[in-house]
Design an enzyme around this catalytic site. Structure first.
Site, PDB file in Angstrom:
ATOM      1  N   ASN A 100       0.819  -1.211   0.000  1.00 48.04           N
ATOM      2  CA  ASN A 100       0.000   0.000   0.000  1.00 48.04           C
ATOM      3  C   ASN A 100       0.863   1.275   0.000  1.00 48.04           C
ATOM      4  O   ASN A 100       0.476   2.293  -0.554  1.00 48.04           O
ATOM      5  CB  ASN A 100      -0.930   0.000   1.215  1.00 48.04           C
ATOM      6  N   ASN A 200      -0.078  -1.444  -6.969  1.00 48.50           N
ATOM      7  CA  ASN A 200      -0.362  -2.472  -5.962  1.00 48.50           C
ATOM      8  C   ASN A 200      -1.853  -2.514  -5.636  1.00 48.50           C
ATOM      9  O   ASN A 200      -2.439  -1.459  -5.351  1.00 48.50           O
ATOM     10  CB  ASN A 200       0.411  -2.134  -4.676  1.00 48.50           C
ATOM     11  N   GLU A 201      -2.455  -3.684  -5.687  1.00 54.38           N
ATOM     12  CA  GLU A 201      -3.838  -3.897  -5.225  1.00 54.38           C
ATOM     13  C   GLU A 201      -4.765  -2.759  -5.650  1.00 54.38           C
ATOM     14  O   GLU A 201      -5.495  -2.189  -4.829  1.00 54.38           O
ATOM     15  CB  GLU A 201      -3.874  -4.066  -3.703  1.00 54.38           C
ATOM     16  N   GLU A 319       2.403 -11.434  -2.747  1.00 55.79           N
ATOM     17  CA  GLU A 319       2.201 -11.285  -1.294  1.00 55.79           C
ATOM     18  C   GLU A 319       1.410 -12.501  -0.850  1.00 55.79           C
ATOM     19  O   GLU A 319       0.323 -12.757  -1.390  1.00 55.79           O
ATOM     20  CB  GLU A 319       1.394 -10.028  -0.950  1.00 55.79           C
ATOM     21  N   GLN A 370       5.876 -10.382   5.061  1.00 54.41           N
ATOM     22  CA  GLN A 370       7.001  -9.624   4.588  1.00 54.41           C
ATOM     23  C   GLN A 370       8.259 -10.226   5.219  1.00 54.41           C
ATOM     24  O   GLN A 370       8.166 -11.291   5.829  1.00 54.41           O
ATOM     25  CB  GLN A 370       6.822  -8.158   4.955  1.00 54.41           C
TER      26      GLN A 370
HETATM   27  O1  AHR Z   1       1.585  -6.737   3.425  1.00 54.93           O
HETATM   28  C1  AHR Z   1       0.726  -5.847   4.064  1.00 54.93           C
HETATM   29  C2  AHR Z   1      -0.246  -5.170   3.105  1.00 54.93           C
HETATM   30  O2  AHR Z   1      -1.149  -6.120   2.617  1.00 54.93           O
HETATM   31  C3  AHR Z   1       0.351  -4.582   1.841  1.00 54.93           C
HETATM   32  O3  AHR Z   1       0.800  -3.289   2.024  1.00 54.93           O
HETATM   33  C4  AHR Z   1      -0.795  -4.594   0.885  1.00 54.93           C
HETATM   34  O4  AHR Z   1      -0.397  -4.764  -0.460  1.00 54.93           O
HETATM   35  C5  AHR Z   1      -1.675  -5.702   1.389  1.00 54.93           C
HETATM   36  O5  AHR Z   1      -2.959  -5.201   1.607  1.00 54.93           O
END
Ligand code: AHR
Length: 520
Positions: A100, A200-201, A319, A370
């Site tokens: 995000n 992203n997303e 992810e 992560q």
């Molecule tokens: O990894 C945590 C968050 O999860 C990331 O920032 C986002 O891409 C997802 O919603």
């Protein structure tokens, strides 16, 4: 923030047809038969299945991998103990800067003298970003861990120019104002970063600059053109759906129709959890992962068929992890998303990896999210670190599971959950390497019972000792901490194997890897 519901009834019917590779009858037997033919290959296992992700979020980068002023850090600010654990994890590709966070990040804030970089309000996670870790620091870190770099551009609040000039700054060897700036900042040669994300997303309403599929597809296409005209060799990754609501397949289709001539990967995300404390339901979550992969493969094939032939598009599952404890609405600030993991989470992680290997022909990138502190396999304090339970299966796969993924015939005991009729107790994948090495990855989801696996080779013979690595612990809720390591990898006594059959008794709630040679 994706709302990845684990069990969806409308999905169950589809999933019932999914385990074409791992078939299982519902039975009370405590033994599974696994037939292996080394000619039956699913695809090459891309080393990038064992990737990871760092975001400017909580203590992942700042006070995680990068801890200026800490006595455990080197002169560049990198924590030496973290670096050692990252290197032992054999991270193959590292995604940055988000997540995000990337949707409101201006890369120009993170270059030049560290002390002069601007402090900015950080909107995604509610902190102030000091920008002391930027492009140079990321690529310096990459050079220390031997991973491939993957940069996710800002297609939220960012512009086409920003994305194009980031590629120019990092990859161009032309003499321009932008590359002069890079040289002024101490980097003569371009880094040649191969992987670039197009946002992203973008389907998530939580995302800054959230758009409809059509708007995103059009916007990302213009960015992709400029990025490719700056460096024709880069691989681009489109933002697939992260919502998995009733619209997720349509999102992917629309985006791919816009971007099919420019992208090499479609990015997908999945987080799972055990909110209801339903151990067996939780262990079954990768059945849905497999179904999502199959559906996405179909969407990719469909959109590729809509125009002239071109190179393939793969899935970047960039992810994935267990994440459900540290994700309340109030998760904003510095110490957030600090999930602590137990043995049942490590087993789910091993099943994620089995599932990626079992779809190695189409999934070519997978990043655990992560790397440090934030939903992560390692956890630090100012004074040290410990390895979480989920570190161990990822480390085993990254170290040993390479070559071709094999298609297996599996006939073994299964169990029923609220959603699925027949979930195999033994979740299995296998890799075969050109040097004759066979690797068998077996998650025994049974909470209480050891189960036999009888492996039958159709075309080769077992040739000697098989190494045995086991991830296990005293019970499914066992966790590691700074002062205790109760879940970890143990190397057990090797098993002697000859002829066409190898039998192994897999302990309850364990992940086991068997590794040895085959002969003709
Ligand atoms: O990894 C945590 C968050 O999860 C990331 O920032 C986002 O891409 C997802 O919603």
């Amino acid at each position: 923030m994706p709302n990845n519901h684990l069990s969806r009834r409308h999905f169950a019917a589809l999933v019932a047809a999914a385990p074409a590779i791992l078939s299982g009858k519902q039975t009370s037997s405590d033994s599974a038969t696994i037939k292996i033919d080394t000619d039956r290959k699913i695809g090459e296992i891309d080393p990038k299945l064992y990737g990871n992700f760092i975001e400017h979020l909580g203590r992942c980068i700042t006070n995680g991998i990068f801890d200026e002023g800490n006595s455990l850090s080197d002169s560049s600010g990198f924590r030496k103990d973290v670096l050692k654990a990252v290197n032992t994890l054999h991270v193959s590709i590292l995604r940055w800067p988000g997540g995000n966070f990337s949707s409101n990040y201006n890369w120009r804030d993170g270059i030049g003298s560290r002390d002069e970089r601007p402090r900015r309000l950080e909107m995604a996670w509610g902190t102030v970003e000091d920008n002391r870790f930027g492009t140079h620091e990321f690529l310096d870190y990459i050079s220390r861990i031997g991973a491939e770099p993957y940069i996710c551009t800002n297609l939220g609040t960012g512009s086409w120019d920003e994305a194009q000039q980031w590629v120019e700054y990092v990859n161009s060897d032309q003499d321009t104002a932008t590359t002069r700036l890079r040289r002024k900042n101490g980097r003569e040669k371009p880094w040649k970063v191969p992987y670039w994300g197009l946002g992203n997303e973008m389907d998530g309403p939580w995302q800054m600059g959230h758009r409809s599929a059509d708007d995103y597809g059009k916007f990302a296409l213009e960015a992709a053109k400029l990025m490719h005209w700056t460096d024709k060799d880069i691989k681009l990754i489109a933002a697939g759906s992260s919502l998995f609501d009733t619209n997720w397949i349509a999102w992917n289709r629309t985006v791919l129709i816009h971007l099919r001539n420019h992208v090499d990967y479609l990015s997908l995300h999945m987080y799972v959890g055990n909110k209801d404390n339903d151990y067996y339901g939780f262990q079954a979550c990768t059945v849905e992962l497999a179904a999502r992969i199959k559906v996405t493969e179909g969407t990719i094939r469909e959109t590729l068929a809509l125009g002239p032939p071109r190179k393939p598009i793969y899935i970047a599952w960039d992810e994935w992890n267990v994440w459900y404890r540290a994700r309340g609405d109030g998760e904003r600030g510095r110490r957030i998303l600090e999930e602590r993991y137990n043995l049942e989470d490590a087993l789910v992680v091993s099943s994620f990896l089995n599932t990626f290997v079992n779809h190695a022909h189409i999934v070519k990138i997978a990043n655990m999210a992560q790397l440090v502190n934030v939903i992560a396999p390692m956890f630090t304090s100012d004074k040290g670190l410990f390895l979480q339970t989920i570190y161990y299966p990822l480390q085993l796969f990254a170290t040993h599971c390479h070559g071709s993924a094999l298609e297996l015939y599996v006939d073994g005991p299964t169990y029923k959950t609220k959603t699925y009729e027949a979930v195999p107790y033994l979740d299995i994948s296998a890799a075969y390497n050109t040097d004759g090495t066979l690797v068998l990855n077996v998650t025994n989801r049974h909470r209480d019972q050891a189960l036999d696996g009888v492996f039958q080779l159709e075309d080769k013979k077992f040739a000697g000792d098989f190494e045995v690595y086991e991830v296990n612990g005293p019970d499914i809720k066992a966790e590691n901490d700074f002062d205790k390591t109760v879940v970890q990898t143990k190397q057990n006594a090797s098993v002697k194997a000859s002829g066409a059959t190898l039998k192994y008794n897999f302990p309850a709630h364990s992940f086991t890897m068997l590794k040895g040679k085959l002969s003709a």
